[in-house]
Design a protein around this motif. Structure first.
Motif: not given
Ligand code: MGD
Ligand code: MGD
Ligand code: SF4
Ligand code: SF4
Ligand code: SF4
Ligand code: SF4
Ligand code: SF4
Ligand code: MO
Lengths: 313, 955, 249
Positions: B369-381
């Protein structure tokens, strides 16, 4: 290779000792000299002194001389062990023959067998010494067909010089002895010259590129050594002698070790025996042979030095 | 008769864990003890730092422990300084004397104490002590080490290299190493490079010298010293030109879209346009309006001219950045000659970077979850990682060069993402951290503690420690106009300034673990002069009193008046704290301790014990109870367990609370040290995978970091591509604001305080004529030697007993110089004689040598003719601590103008053949005496005692 | 016992990766540290704090440069006993102190029976034998025979000290007689080679060659450069053209 004086003295002295021992017996067995007490005492005395002194000094270069006895155990594989064993074996027949000579004043019958056996053992001992070096694949200058032969012939030559001198001194000069010595010196010199010529011409096949397997990338050079001060390997195997210096020493060895003694003995013989010339010949031969032996080590290049900056070996 | 071999002999009576201190990497160790002696030291497999491995130094720890150079008792100087004539005194006498000297200073004028520490790792204690004492003059070695890089990182993205972060060794596909021969993270880097090699990831080393790591790099870029900034700027240009930057990443995590006021001449030109609440503004393309740039889900413009409410013009920071780097000045062809890196190579590396970043994305199926509360299902790098050290920091352009490297990392979207560069908790911090330096002249008063920590991060001129005329408040001139962002102080200037009484004289110089009279000082000859200079009138030394704590007989000992002998690292308690320079991993914070594994056999005391004792004797606040009794009667262990910096937060984070149940924050726990020992002398707090990446904007992590007290707020960290604090200083130099630099400083401040990074030539070179000094001269750390202290080690000194000057083989032949020749290394300060080694793998315009091998004859209780003294040398004799005099007369220190980082590697020299006789290095200083009889063995038989039985049987 | 065994049950040895070794010396000092108190204790040092310091080490790290100029490379080169299958260092030994173990092929010197004649060191082409001046006997790599079978160590620690310490993982230990062992596979995969095979000593230890560099010295062709975005317009136009694309994302 680092020339260790204990080893130089050992190989030259015992070599001469065994040479003298063998020739003394040979001459007697062939009836070229008569086994009189004085000759026996001085001859065998000198031979044994040289041999024993040599063997003793050889232990001086051991890290654990008190364990030297262990060196007799590996005659199956080790030329050094064989040398030790033969050296000791030689004393038996040589001792018997010597005693017979001195006490009974003869070398016939059973004593003759002892004599022949002693000659054989002495020869084998010196051959073993030579083979210790000749068997080392790691040192081109030693791993050479002439090395063992050189050792044997030099032993005979130096022994012959001593024998001739002894005979002169004990008042029974012998043409045969003189000419044997002269001939032996000549052959020894010829072989030595052949040897030198051969190691000089042989191409140095090993390079650091091959030693490290990095030759595939081009010329290989050391950047940093493992340690900044010389270690055992460098101290023991890293000895180098300059080309010029070596050439000069070879000349000295040839002159003092071979030519001069031969000439002096010949003159002495022509002059019907001149003990003082003989003594000079002995001294000169001794000096020359020591130089020859020193060179034998100093000129030997060990393949391991490739890892320590040697260009080729 | 097959000999019997004891294949299963007992290895130890007891195995104790602790932390290695043969260098500052601080690996976990297991110490095998037999008959009360150290039999063997091996790496601790469980330890996060070294996972069981041990380096060449760590494996020689035994010889450090049994070194004859270990100090034996407190010493009082009897002869002249530098002679090495001492008498042994009792601890009571020593501490009494120290208390008296220090007490007088504190009661009259605390700033007359200069307290500086070197390689130590107890800065949270020493710093806190200095605060209570009340002197503004405290710093540790960071100032001559890498402060410009630390600052560059902290002002750009709230982190840095080393203790602050590391490459994602497990996922990175392209690794660039700038100017590293060994690094602080000696073992982690070696382990990491090993991993890359096994995985076949590409490893590029940018380094004028090809040894060590560079030797095994897939690509070695033999760059000219001091020009990395150009090289990187050129890479940035290629990225921009080809539109190969991670735009989404820039919008999400950086100030690229923030609007910068464009109003030349005004007091806020170049600052961010802000709303009433002080939020930075951006132009939202969705709404077509100016909006708070901190809001999530806006579509901010990155390019364009925009009108502010007051009608003035503003442009996105990114546009300024793009303009700068699209400048043809940074075109590969243009930088080819200066950097020595072919234009084609620069282009290819740029292409490879782009390919790795954008075609080889690393995707981890880890929801977050990012600082603004947005959820992400993957970590992309973006699997690009970089690491740098003193090849960058030891140059006067290091701050900006390091900023350039970070900008490149950020444009590629590779900060704290899978495969990229990862923060180590407690980092990231705010950019820059919210911590101002304390010690303004007016805040320093007799018998008063200092307002706060000495070292911090100025946001503008108001935060400088200068008086109304702009005169520095600190003896090292840190946080003055000479070095405004000197976040670690300027240790390399202390002795010189104190000797020159500039800005003021001091009374006591108190040093700890820093060999300041030799390998860690610049300009050795003159510094020795300052240490021994006497006042014409009084006849006293200009630096009246020098107290020093060392564990060994170093060169510095000989120049001190009172020696407080320390224990070895195997004999004492130590605390490697999160409040200090921690040993954390990217996966989670870690701290550790040292426990005494053997008893000292000498009359020595751990310096921390001594410092706490002195604190109590001086009745410093925090060191005594309100009744005036010692607060930590149990000494250092007592302090480690019971000291609280903030409520619930102490030196160690593990096992806190009534029963040791708490982590990070909690009441002191009496059995804390036991728990640490049971756990191998460390505590590693592994974070949940969802907190492993994007720590700068990871809600879960940010909240947790707030709880742990790492941060003041849980707000995200916004990368400062464009640095506003820099602009504040720039504006001051143009005469804006209440605090402005004195005239002679203005041009310099205006030039170097640029909100965007840029490249400029290192100072010394640019002040001298290239023709006279054609070579750059640098040093490298030998992997098997730690600065000066390895030379007392019977094993390590066999590996590095002397050092050579390495010259490019082709260049040497041109000068008709061959291997083993002797040469003069001539700088504008003087000359040093050394023996040469030719090398293929070194930049043609660079010469180098191993660092700190050269020793003062007699030091370290070595024989006076030890090769370290007769065939070893230092470049320090040639490196000036001050720059060449320039028009105007004022001499700046030889440092980075922004941070005051010492510019060791700016040194320029020429090489001339020297006579081979005498075959010894020069200069040669008169030998130092030892206060005890040198009873040095001619044969060392260490280990014999463990095999007595067998040893005797031999016959 | 200096006649060599016909065969050995195992061929334990090391595989050293020259592509990964950074020359850090960890394997050298950890070796010294373990062994100075181990099977052949002590490994003495001469003039430890004086001029001309030197001592007995069983593992030494050289560094070489191969090739010249641009084509050159630096290679770190650890060197210890290769535990040869047919080494003369064993057969020349007059005392039997030097021998090769039947069970695992390890070549050892028995410090209790060695007389310090140094002949074995003359017979070793690889400089792996070091005479201990302080102890009067020959020392050499024992393949940590007192570690690899040692029940007093954790199973995972029963490897040579040098392998245990190596920070880069450039050293591998195992049975090179077993073609299916990891080390054997590694050797096949990476083209491991023998030092001086011409000597006929059949070293067991193998070296993995440095891999081809990827510095595209040859490949520096314009083609490898990034394509320029936007046409031949002025730089600023380009910037904006490029910006539009950025905005229109
Ligand atoms: N073994 C060991 N480890 C140590 C230390 C030690 O003394 N010994 N010291 C510790 C300390 S205090 C520190 S600060 C760290 C330092 O760790 P490192 O940064 O590795 O220290 P250096 O050996 O100075 O490495 C500097 C490298 O940069 C290169 N260089 C010089 N100038 C330039 C340049 O302009 N550009 C580039 N790209 N490269 C350049 C040099 O050739 C050298 O390889 O190491 C720590 N670790
Ligand atoms: N030419 C050149 N000079 C340089 C550098 C360079 O790259 N080139 N690097 C610079 C850098 S980055 C740094 S960090 C400095 C490092 O320089 P220093 O910080 O001076 O590091 P050392 O030389 O290790 O000196 C540390 C001192 O601490 C002592 N010591 C060791 N262990 C202990 C202990 O347990 N207790 C106590 N009380 N004392 C102990 C040592 O005996 C030694 O006297 O050198 C700097 N100098
Ligand atoms: S890197 Fe080496 S010296 Fe430094 S702490 Fe780790 S093991 Fe010790
Ligand atoms: S420990 Fe590993 S990396 Fe270091 S020198 Fe030995 S083999 Fe090379
Ligand atoms: S490397 Fe040398 S010592 Fe080791 S077995 Fe081979 S020949 Fe013998
Ligand atoms: S030195 Fe020892 S091991 Fe070597 S050959 Fe002589 S006796 Fe054998
Ligand atoms: S195997 Fe053991 S003895 Fe041999 S080099 Fe490695 S550590 Fe030294
Ligand atoms: Mo440093």
């Amino acid at each position: 290779m680092h020339p260790a004086y204990s080893v130089i003295f050992f190989t030259t002295a015992s070599g001469a000792g065994y040479g003298l021992l063998s020739l003394l017996l040979l001459f007697a067995l062939l009836g070229l000299v008569s086994p009189d007490v004085w000759l026996g005492l001085t001859g065998f005395g000198l031979a044994f002194v040289l041999i024993v002194a040599g063997l003793l000094s050889s232990t001086a270069h051991l890290g654990r001389p008190e364990r030297a006895w262990r060196a007799f155990s590996q005659w199956r594989s080790s030329w050094l062990s064989r040398e030790g064993v033969m050296a000791v074996l030689t004393f038996a027949p040589a001792g018997i023959a010597a005693l017979g000579w001195v006490l009974l004043g003869e070398v016939s019958g059973a004593l003759a067998w002892a004599g022949w056996a002693a000659i054989l053992c002495a020869g084998m001992t010196v051959y073993c010494t030579g083979m210790i070096y000749a068997s080392l694949k790691t040192i081109r200058q030693w791993h050479h067909p002439l090395v063992a032969l050189n050792y044997v012939v030099l032993a005979l030559a130096t022994g012959a010089v001593l024998l001739d001198t002894l005979l002169t001194m004990t008042g029974q000069p012998s043409r045969q002895a003189t000419w044997t010595a002269v001939a032996a010196l000549a052959i020894a010199l010829a072989l030595k010259l052949a040897y030198w010529a051969s190691i000089d011409s042989a191409n140095k096949s090993y390079t650091v590129g091959r030693a490290t397997g990095l030759g595939r990338f081009g010329k290989v050079q050391p950047l940093d050594p493992p340690h900044t001060e010389p270690n055992f390997v460098m101290r023991e195997m890293g000895y180098r002698v300059g080309r010029k210096h070596a050439a000069r020493l070879r000349l000295i060895a040839a002159l003092l070790g071979f030519i001069l003694p031969a000439v002096l003995l010949a003159i002495a013989e022509q002059a019907g025996g001149a003990p003082w010339l003989n003594s000079i010949a002995v001294a000169s031969a001794a000096a020359g042979v020591v130089v020859e032996r020193w060179l034998f080590f100093a000129e030997a290049e060990h393949v391991v030095m490739l890892y320590y900056g040697a260009g080729a070996a | 008769m097959k000999p019997k071999v004891e294949i299963s002999a007992p290895v130890a009576d007891e195995i104790k864990t602790s932390t290695c201190y043969m260098c500052a990497c601080r690996c976990g160790i297991k110490v095998y003890l037999k008959d009360g002696q150290v039999r063997y030291i091996e790496g601790n497999r469980d330890h996060p730092v070294n996972r069981g491995v041990l380096c060449g130094k760590g494996s020689a720890g035994i010889m450090q422990q049994y070194s004859p150079a270990r100090l034996r008792a407190p010493l009082l100087r009897v002869g002249e300084r530098g002679k090495g004539e001492f008498k042994e005194i009792s601890w009571d006498e020593a501490l009494g004397l120290a208390t008296q000297w220090l007490g007088d200073v504190r009661d009259s004028d605390p700033k007359k104490l200069a307290f500086f520490t070197g390689r130590d790792q107890s800065q949270s204690l020493t710093g806190w002590w200095a605060i209570q004492f009340g002197t503004p003059n405290y710093a540790a070695h960071g100032g001559f080490c890498s402060v410009n890089m630390a600052a560059a990182g902290l002002y750009t993205f709230g982190g840095s290299f080393w203790e602050f972060g590391e490459p994602d060794w497990a996922h990175t596909r392209y690794f660039m190493l700038f100017g590293v021969a060994e690094d602080h993270a000696s073992n982690p880097i070696k382990m990491g490079i090993g991993k890359l090699k096994a995985r076949g990831a590409k490893f590029v080393s940018i380094n004028p010298v090809r040894t060590g790591y560079s030797a095994i790099a897939d690509e070695w870029v033999g760059i000219k010293p001091g020009t990395d900034g150009l090289f990187v700027a050129s890479l940035i240009r290629e990225m921009l030109k080809a539109d190969r930057v991670d735009a989404e990443y820039l919008v999400r995590y950086t100030n690229a879209p923030w609007l910068v006021i464009d109003d030349k001449g005004s007091a806020d030109h170049g600052l961010f346009a802000r709303d009433r609440k002080g939020n930075p503004l951006a132009f939202d393309k969705k709404t077509g309006k100016l909006t708070n740039a901190m809001l999530p889900d806006i579509a901010p413009a990155m390019i364009g001219d925009f009108k502010l409410k007051d009608g003035r013009k503003a442009v996105p920071a990114f546009q300024l950045l793009a303009r700068r780097f699209l400048d043809v000045r940074y075109a590969p062809e243009r930088v080819e000659k200066e950097t020595g890196v072919p234009a084609d190579t620069i282009r290819r590396i740029a292409a490879e970077l782009a390919e790795a970043a954008f075609e080889q994305e690393v995707v981890l199926d880890v929801p977050w979850t990012d600082w603004a509360g947005r959820k992400h299902d993957k970590m992309i790098g973006r699997p690009i990682s970089m690491h740098a050290m003193r090849g960058i920091s030891a140059h006067s352009n290091g701050f900006h060069t390091c900023r350039l490297i970070h900008v490149l990392q950020i444009l590629l979207g590779s900060i704290d993402c899978p495969g990229g560069f990862r923060y180590k908790p407690p980092y990231p911090k705010q950019t820059p951290p919210w911590l101002k330096p304390s010690g303004k002249p007016r805040d320093v008063a007799p018998s008063e503690p200092l307002g706060g920590p000495h070292l911090g991060f100025p946001l503008g001129p108001d935060d400088l420690l200068v008086d109304e005329n702009g005169t520095p408040g600190r003896i090292d001139k840190a946080f003055s106009w000479d070095a405004p962002l000197a976040a670690h102080g300027l240790m390399h200037m202390v002795i010189t300034n104190a000797g020159n009484r500039d800005p003021y004289p001091i009374d006591v110089l108190f040093l700890y673990m820093a060999n300041m009279s030799w390998n860690s000082t610049m300009n050795v000859p003159e510094v020795l002069g300052h240490l021994t200079a006497r006042d014409e009138k009084t006849g006293d030394y200009k630096i009246p009193k020098i107290i020093y704590s060392d564990a060994y007989y170093s060169e510095m000992v000989a120049y001190a008046d009172l020696i407080l002998p320390d224990t070895t690292y195997l004999e004492r308690w130590d605390c490697i704290s999160l409040l200090d320079r921690p040993v954390s991993e990217a996966d989670g914070p870690a701290d550790s301790i040292r426990q005494p594994v053997i008893k000292p056999d000498r009359d020595v005391r751990a310096f921390q014990e001594v410092l706490i004792d002195l604190g109590a004797r001086l009745k410093l606040p925090g060191f005594v109870t309100d009744k005036g009794k010692p607060k930590y009667p149990g000494g250092y262990p007592d302090y480690i367990v019971n000291h609280e910096r903030k409520p619930g937060i102490g030196p160690l984070a593990g096992w806190r609370g009534q029963k040791g149940e708490a982590y990070g924050v909690g009441a002191p726990y009496t059995k804390q040290l036991q728990r640490y020992i049971e756990n191998g002398c460390f505590h590693f707090h592994k974070l949940k995978p969802s907190m492993h990446y994007y720590k700068h904007a990871n809600r879960e992590y940010l909240d947790w970091a707030l709880q742990m007290g790492y941060r003041g707020t849980a707000t995200p960290i916004v990368f400062q591509l464009y640095s506003e604090p820099m602009q504040h200083f720039h504006l001051a130099a143009e005469g804006h604001g209440p605090v402005v630099p004195p005239k002679h400083h203005r041009r310099r401040i205006a030039t170097f305080f640029d909100p965007l990074p840029f490249w400029y030539a290192p100072f010394e070179g640019s002040l001298l004529d290239d023709g006279d000094y054609p070579f750059a001269a640098v040093t490298q750390r030998p992997m098997a030697m730690y600065h000066s202290w390895g030379s007392q080690n019977a094993w390590l000194r066999q590996i590095h007993g002397a050092n050579r000057l390495y010259i490019n083989a082709a260049r040497a032949r041109e000068m008709d110089i061959a291997d083993d020749d002797w040469v003069w290394i001539i700088g504008y300060k003087g000359r040093v004689k050394a023996q040469v080694k030719l090398q293929e793998g070194v930049n043609p315009d660079t010469v180098w040598t191993w660092n700190a091998i050269g020793k003062r004859s007699g030091a370290w209780s070595l024989d006076k003719d030890a090769p370290e003294a007769t065939r070893g040398f230092l470049l320090n004799h040639l490196i000036s601590e001050l720059l060449p005099v320039r028009p105007g007369g004022y001499r700046y220190s030889n440092s980075d103008p922004v941070t005051g980082q010492a510019a060791w590697y700016d040194l320029r020299v020429r090489i001339e053949k020297a006579e081979a006789d005498p075959a010894r290095t020069e200069p040669f200083y008169e030998p130092i005496d030892t206060p005890w009889k040198r009873d040095l063995p001619d044969t060392l038989r260490f280990g014999e005692q463990f095999r007595r039985d067998r040893w005797r049987r031999g016959s | 016992m200096t006649t060599l065994p016909q065969t050995t049950a195992k061929k334990l040895g090391l595989v050293i990766d020259l592509d990964t070794c950074v020359g850090c010396q960890a394997c050298a000092t950890s070796c010294k540290e373990w062994n100075t108190g181990g099977y052949s204790a002590p490994l003495t040092d001469q003039n430890p704090y004086g001029a001309d310091q030197h001592g007995a080490w069983l593992n030494r790290i050289h560094s070489f440069e191969a090739g010249e100029g641009d084509a050159s490379r630096t290679v770190h080169f650890p060197r210890s006993c290769l535990h040869c299958e047919e080494p003369d260092c064993v057969t020349v030994c007059p005392t039997g102190a030097s021998y090769k173990r039947e069970e695992d092929g390890i070549v050892l010197v028995n410090p209790d029976t060695c007389i310090g004649c140094k002949l074995c060191s003359w017979a070793c082409p690889y400089g792996a034998r070091e005479y201990d001046y302080g102890h009067g006997v020959m020392k050499k790599c024992t393949l940590c025979v007192d570690r690899i079978y040692n029940d007093n160590l954790l199973p995972e620690d029963r490897v040579p000290a040098c392998v245990r310490a190596c920070p880069t993982g450039a050293r591998h230990f195992g049975d090179l007689g077993d073609p299916s062992s990891e080390v054997s596979q590694l050797v096949r995969r990476r083209g491991g080679f023998d030092l001086l095979p011409e000597m006929g000593y059949k070293p067991v230890n193998k070296y993995l060659p440095p891999r081809e560099r990827r510095d595209g010295r040859a490949a520096n062709a314009a083609s490898t450069a990034l394509p320029e975005s936007g046409g031949g317009a002025s730089r600023l136009d380009k910037l904006f053209g490029w910006a539009d694309r950025l905005l229109s994302r």
